[in-house]
Write a protein that holds these residues in place. Structure first.
Motif, PDB file in Angstrom:
ATOM      1  N   THR A   1     -13.688 -24.218  31.857  1.00  0.00           N
ATOM      2  CA  THR A   1     -12.260 -24.179  31.594  1.00  0.00           C
ATOM      3  C   THR A   1     -11.823 -25.424  30.842  1.00  0.00           C
ATOM      4  OG1 THR A   1     -10.071 -23.832  32.584  1.00  0.00           O
ATOM      5  CG2 THR A   1     -11.615 -25.233  33.801  1.00  0.00           C
ATOM      6  N   HIS A   2     -10.692 -25.307  30.165  1.00  0.00           N
ATOM      7  CA  HIS A   2     -10.181 -26.440  29.387  1.00  0.00           C
ATOM      8  C   HIS A   2      -8.713 -26.193  29.066  1.00  0.00           C
ATOM      9  CE1 HIS A   2     -10.337 -29.890  26.721  1.00  0.00           C
ATOM     10  NE2 HIS A   2      -9.771 -29.176  25.767  1.00  0.00           N
ATOM     11  N   THR A   3      -7.901 -27.243  29.147  1.00  0.00           N
ATOM     12  CA  THR A   3      -6.471 -27.140  28.863  1.00  0.00           C
ATOM     13  C   THR A   3      -6.036 -28.212  27.876  1.00  0.00           C
ATOM     14  OG1 THR A   3      -5.998 -26.249  31.073  1.00  0.00           O
ATOM     15  CG2 THR A   3      -4.145 -27.177  29.850  1.00  0.00           C
ATOM     16  N   GLU A   4      -5.278 -27.786  26.862  1.00  0.00           N
ATOM     17  CA  GLU A   4      -4.640 -28.724  25.932  1.00  0.00           C
ATOM     18  C   GLU A   4      -3.310 -28.154  25.473  1.00  0.00           C
ATOM     19  OE1 GLU A   4      -6.761 -30.289  22.566  1.00  0.00           O
ATOM     20  OE2 GLU A   4      -8.692 -30.300  23.633  1.00  0.00           O
ATOM     21  N   ARG A   5      -2.262 -28.974  25.556  1.00  0.00           N
ATOM     22  CA  ARG A   5      -0.959 -28.666  24.972  1.00  0.00           C
ATOM     23  C   ARG A   5      -0.414 -27.301  25.406  1.00  0.00           C
ATOM     24  NH1 ARG A   5      -4.249 -29.592  20.802  1.00  0.00           N
ATOM     25  NH2 ARG A   5      -3.571 -27.802  19.529  1.00  0.00           N
ATOM     26  N   GLY A   6      -0.611 -26.960  26.668  1.00  0.00           N
ATOM     27  CA  GLY A   6      -0.034 -25.729  27.203  1.00  0.00           C
ATOM     28  C   GLY A   6      -0.916 -24.512  27.110  1.00  0.00           C
ATOM     29  N   LEU A   7      -2.120 -24.641  26.514  1.00  0.00           N
ATOM     30  CA  LEU A   7      -3.064 -23.525  26.427  1.00  0.00           C
ATOM     31  C   LEU A   7      -4.307 -23.832  27.246  1.00  0.00           C
ATOM     32  CD1 LEU A   7      -4.171 -20.856  25.260  1.00  0.00           C
ATOM     33  CD2 LEU A   7      -5.026 -22.177  23.307  1.00  0.00           C
TER      34      LEU A   7
ATOM     35  N   LEU B   1     -20.797 -29.794  35.091  1.00  0.00           N
ATOM     36  CA  LEU B   1     -20.095 -29.246  33.937  1.00  0.00           C
ATOM     37  C   LEU B   1     -19.894 -27.744  34.075  1.00  0.00           C
ATOM     38  CD1 LEU B   1     -21.939 -31.153  31.065  1.00  0.00           C
ATOM     39  CD2 LEU B   1     -19.709 -31.703  32.067  1.00  0.00           C
ATOM     40  N   GLY B   2     -19.079 -27.181  33.186  1.00  0.00           N
ATOM     41  CA  GLY B   2     -18.901 -25.739  33.153  1.00  0.00           C
ATOM     42  C   GLY B   2     -20.184 -25.043  32.749  1.00  0.00           C
ATOM     43  N   THR B   3     -20.261 -23.745  33.021  1.00  0.00           N
ATOM     44  CA  THR B   3     -21.519 -23.022  32.845  1.00  0.00           C
ATOM     45  C   THR B   3     -21.456 -21.850  31.882  1.00  0.00           C
ATOM     46  OG1 THR B   3     -20.954 -21.711  34.799  1.00  0.00           O
ATOM     47  CG2 THR B   3     -22.371 -23.618  35.138  1.00  0.00           C
ATOM     48  N   ALA B   4     -20.281 -21.346  31.546  1.00  0.00           N
ATOM     49  CA  ALA B   4     -20.216 -20.181  30.662  1.00  0.00           C
ATOM     50  C   ALA B   4     -20.640 -20.566  29.249  1.00  0.00           C
ATOM     51  CB  ALA B   4     -18.799 -19.611  30.637  1.00  0.00           C
ATOM     52  N   PRO B   5     -21.299 -19.661  28.515  1.00  0.00           N
ATOM     53  CA  PRO B   5     -21.674 -19.962  27.121  1.00  0.00           C
ATOM     54  C   PRO B   5     -20.435 -20.328  26.308  1.00  0.00           C
ATOM     55  CG  PRO B   5     -22.680 -17.922  27.863  1.00  0.00           C
ATOM     56  CD  PRO B   5     -21.705 -18.327  28.923  1.00  0.00           C
ATOM     57  N   GLN B   6     -20.534 -21.417  25.566  1.00  0.00           N
ATOM     58  CA  GLN B   6     -19.396 -21.899  24.802  1.00  0.00           C
ATOM     59  C   GLN B   6     -19.772 -22.170  23.362  1.00  0.00           C
ATOM     60  OE1 GLN B   6     -16.291 -22.102  26.065  1.00  0.00           O
ATOM     61  NE2 GLN B   6     -17.178 -21.221  27.894  1.00  0.00           N
TER      62      GLN B   6
ATOM     63  N   GLN C   1      -8.781 -30.163  20.592  1.00  0.00           N
ATOM     64  CA  GLN C   1      -9.339 -31.424  20.114  1.00  0.00           C
ATOM     65  C   GLN C   1     -10.644 -31.760  20.814  1.00  0.00           C
ATOM     66  OE1 GLN C   1      -7.462 -32.930  17.433  1.00  0.00           O
ATOM     67  NE2 GLN C   1      -6.768 -30.814  17.752  1.00  0.00           N
ATOM     68  N   HIS C   2     -10.897 -31.132  21.940  1.00  0.00           N
ATOM     69  CA  HIS C   2     -12.109 -31.389  22.714  1.00  0.00           C
ATOM     70  C   HIS C   2     -12.764 -30.069  23.099  1.00  0.00           C
ATOM     71  CE1 HIS C   2     -10.905 -35.597  23.101  1.00  0.00           C
ATOM     72  NE2 HIS C   2      -9.691 -35.145  23.391  1.00  0.00           N
ATOM     73  N   ARG C   3     -14.063 -30.037  23.094  1.00  0.00           N
ATOM     74  CA  ARG C   3     -14.809 -28.843  23.469  1.00  0.00           C
ATOM     75  C   ARG C   3     -14.613 -28.532  24.953  1.00  0.00           C
ATOM     76  NH1 ARG C   3     -21.408 -28.165  23.223  1.00  0.00           N
ATOM     77  NH2 ARG C   3     -21.503 -26.273  24.475  1.00  0.00           N
ATOM     78  N   PRO C   4     -14.415 -27.278  25.318  1.00  0.00           N
ATOM     79  CA  PRO C   4     -14.316 -26.918  26.747  1.00  0.00           C
ATOM     80  C   PRO C   4     -15.610 -27.248  27.492  1.00  0.00           C
ATOM     81  CG  PRO C   4     -13.475 -25.150  25.363  1.00  0.00           C
ATOM     82  CD  PRO C   4     -14.136 -26.131  24.439  1.00  0.00           C
ATOM     83  N   THR C   5     -15.500 -28.066  28.531  1.00  0.00           N
ATOM     84  CA  THR C   5     -16.688 -28.450  29.315  1.00  0.00           C
ATOM     85  C   THR C   5     -16.428 -28.494  30.818  1.00  0.00           C
ATOM     86  OG1 THR C   5     -16.145 -30.810  29.064  1.00  0.00           O
ATOM     87  CG2 THR C   5     -17.652 -29.860  27.435  1.00  0.00           C
TER      88      THR C   5
END
Length: 583
Positions: free
Chosen positions: A487-493, A548-553, A457-461
């Motif tokens: 990195t980003h976590t939602e609903r167990g992933l 914020l995170g740095t990897a290309p997203q 639901q939200h972009r990894p940031t």
């Protein structure tokens, strides 16, 4: 994942159609100074490893059932230190006494007190590529990287955290022998579960928590095997507790390869210095195929809705047009002209081509005159109780009946099932991988339903922080620290985008992979915080804001202004499955 030599030869012989956020580094000069001081004072890595090995007075798993598999840790060819307690050999894929098919494995117990009653399975991909590649060049207790003089102790070996077994599977991979009967991933999983029950009984490990990790084509293997374990509802043998997959095959080939590849080359333009004519041709073909429009529509957060089953660039029957698949192939061929040593597994690689003891220093097989493949040497086979057959990094023959895996992508059922049941799944991706592209993986996630919702639901940031490791790193196996991705976590992933890493994350970014494993095992509760490694608790960490995170997203809107933020997805060339010793 390494490509099969046939695929490589076809690719290499083909002719192209046309010739942020700031990081927070805590006192880098002081860290560099400490490294220099430690290099002068530290004992050789081999001495350090021998001291650790001698501290283990009694083997943990040696008994009458396991003694035939015991490996002499001081007699591994070319390894001039004791690798410690380990076991290797073959076990059948069922309990039938007449069973002729077996899987080869190498098991390393851990001396870490936190590893009690748990074990992790590592699988490479292919299909048909050996997990011994992972052991020797990624996350084993010793490593022999391409271009290096000899094997060295690996401070980032995963057995430093938990008990680990590297398994060659399916049947027909590496030293694993028998009749190839698997037609799909359900067959592969059933055979693996039969093997696994035999392994657990042999080593009396009933009730152990089971974690599964792998990369590349293991994006199919691992979720399907984990899902089958969960379906058994038998915690005595199959206490499935978490899953970690790197640069994985989780969606249709087109989604992870040709659809996002042009944007990948645009993001990394300095690594793909194509002339204007060729770039213009690619853009025209990409537009005609509808690839960029597809990414802008479906790589959004939250998703607008399920993506259509019919992909862009296909004919009325759903087959991808040659000219559309050709975008990916032509990019590969064109960059080989500019960079003859181009490595599709890590696109920042340039010449010279370095010798690899497994024969794959990059995108091609390379065996210098007089050199031998490590695991095909008779003395190596003898040391690890391997059958006296020819060993190749990736199988010369098929590991599926008629060479075809008749399975749905793992993001259809198997992967969401594992997420929902364990609430502990990590998908991580190296930013410099062109075999399986990061945006393709994200597209696969955004078209997957788990926890009652479609996609993130939200972009990894959030920043992915790798702890500084001055006292853990050695000069033989240097590894990064600091903000090293997103990195980003939602609903167990949990998704992790990893900077400066190619396809095999534990090889190119071992400290990042080590942190991923700590999180999977529950040793740490966050990857966007500055908690030190559990095996290096005294190392000083950053005290500055991480940003914020740095990897290309993937970008969160379809805005044309976001084009500079694009990367790309997975890799198999149409009509072939390509993988490296997965690699």
């Amino acid at each position: 994942m390494r490509w099969a030599p046939l695929v490589l030869s076809l690719l290499l012989s083909a002719t192209a159609t046309t010739v942020g956020a700031s990081r927070s580094f805590a006192h880098p000069d002081r860290i560099r100074e400490k490294l220099n001081q430690r290099k002068l004072k530290a004992a050789p890595a081999s001495d350090h490893h021998e001291v650790l090995s001698r501290a283990v007075v009694k083997p943990q798993f040696l008994n009458s059932n396991t003694s035939r598999f015991a490996v002499n840790g001081s007699a591994i060819p070319d390894v001039d230190f004791d690798v410690g307690e380990s076991y290797a050999g073959t076990l059948p894929i069922s309990s039938d006494p007449k069973e002729q098919s077996s899987l080869f494995w190498w098991f390393f117990p851990s001396t870490n007190p936190a590893a009690k009653k748990e074990i992790l399975i590592w699988l490479n991909g292919g299909p048909g590529c050996s997990s011994l590649e992972g052991l020797l060049q990624e996350n084993g207790p010793f490593v022999w990287q391409y271009g290096t003089f000899k094997p060295v102790a690996n401070p980032w070996g995963w057995n430093s955290l938990t008990n680990v077994i590297w398994v060659e599977q399916p049947v027909g991979t590496g030293f694993s022998q028998g009749k190839v009967t698997a037609q799909n991933e359900e067959d592969v999983a059933a055979q693996f579960l039969g093997f696994w029950k035999n392994f657990i009984d042999t080593f009396s490990m009933q009730g152990y928590k089971v974690y599964i990790a792998g990369e590349s084509y293991a994006g199919l293997y691992c979720p399907y095997i984990a899902s089958a374990m969960l379906d058994k509802k038998d915690n005595t043998y199959y206490n499935m507790s978490g899953l970690l997959i790197y640069d994985p095959v989780i969606a249709k080939d087109e989604i992870q390869e040709p659809i996002p590849v042009l944007q990948f080359t645009q993001y990394w333009a300095g690594l793909f210095p194509f002339n204007d004519t060729f770039k213009a041709d690619l853009e025209v073909r990409d537009k005609k195929c509808g690839y960029t429009d597809y990414v802008e529509k479906y790589l959004v957060y939250p998703p607008r809705g399920p993506a259509p089953s019919k992909l862009p660039g296909t004919d009325a029957s759903g087959q991808t047009l040659d000219d559309c698949w050709g975008i990916y192939n032509d990019i590969f061929n064109a960059i080989l002209l500019l960079n003859p040593c181009f490595d599709i597994y890590q696109v920042a690689t340039t010449c010279p081509l370095l010798w690899d003891v497994l024969g794959f220093p990059g995108s091609m097989f390379y065996l210098p005159t007089g050199a031998k493949i490590y695991f095909d040497r008779p003395e190596v086979k003898k040391a690890i109780h391997a059958p006296n057959i020819t060993w190749t990094t990736c199988a010369d023959g098929d590991v599926f009946v008629k060479g075809r895996d008749r399975s749905d992508p793992s993001n259809v059922r198997a992967l969401p099932h594992v997420i929902d049941k364990t609430q502990n799944v990590i998908i991580a991706h190296g930013a410099l991988d062109m075999v399986l592209l990061a945006n393709g993986t994200l597209l696969g996630i955004q078209n997957m339903t788990w926890g009652g919702k479609l996609g993130f639901q939200h972009r990894p940031t959030e920043p992915f922080y790798v702890p500084y490791n001055v006292d853990l790193t050695t000069t033989e196996v240097l590894a990064a620290g600091g903000v090293f991705g997103t990195t980003h976590t939602e609903r167990g992933l949990t998704y992790v985008g990893i900077d400066l890493s190619g396809h095999m994350v534990p090889q190119y970014a071992p400290s990042a992979a080590y942190r991923n494993l700590e999180f999977l095992l529950g040793r740490v509760s966050c990857m966007n915080c500055t908690v030190p490694f559990t095996t290096d608790k005294s190392a000083p960490q950053s005290t500055q804001p991480l940003g914020l995170g740095t990897a290309p997203q993937g970008w969160s809107t379809g805005s044309k202004t976001c084009k500079a933020r694009r990367s790309a997805p997975v890799s198999r060339v149409r009509g072939f499955t390509k993988e490296r010793p997965d690699a």
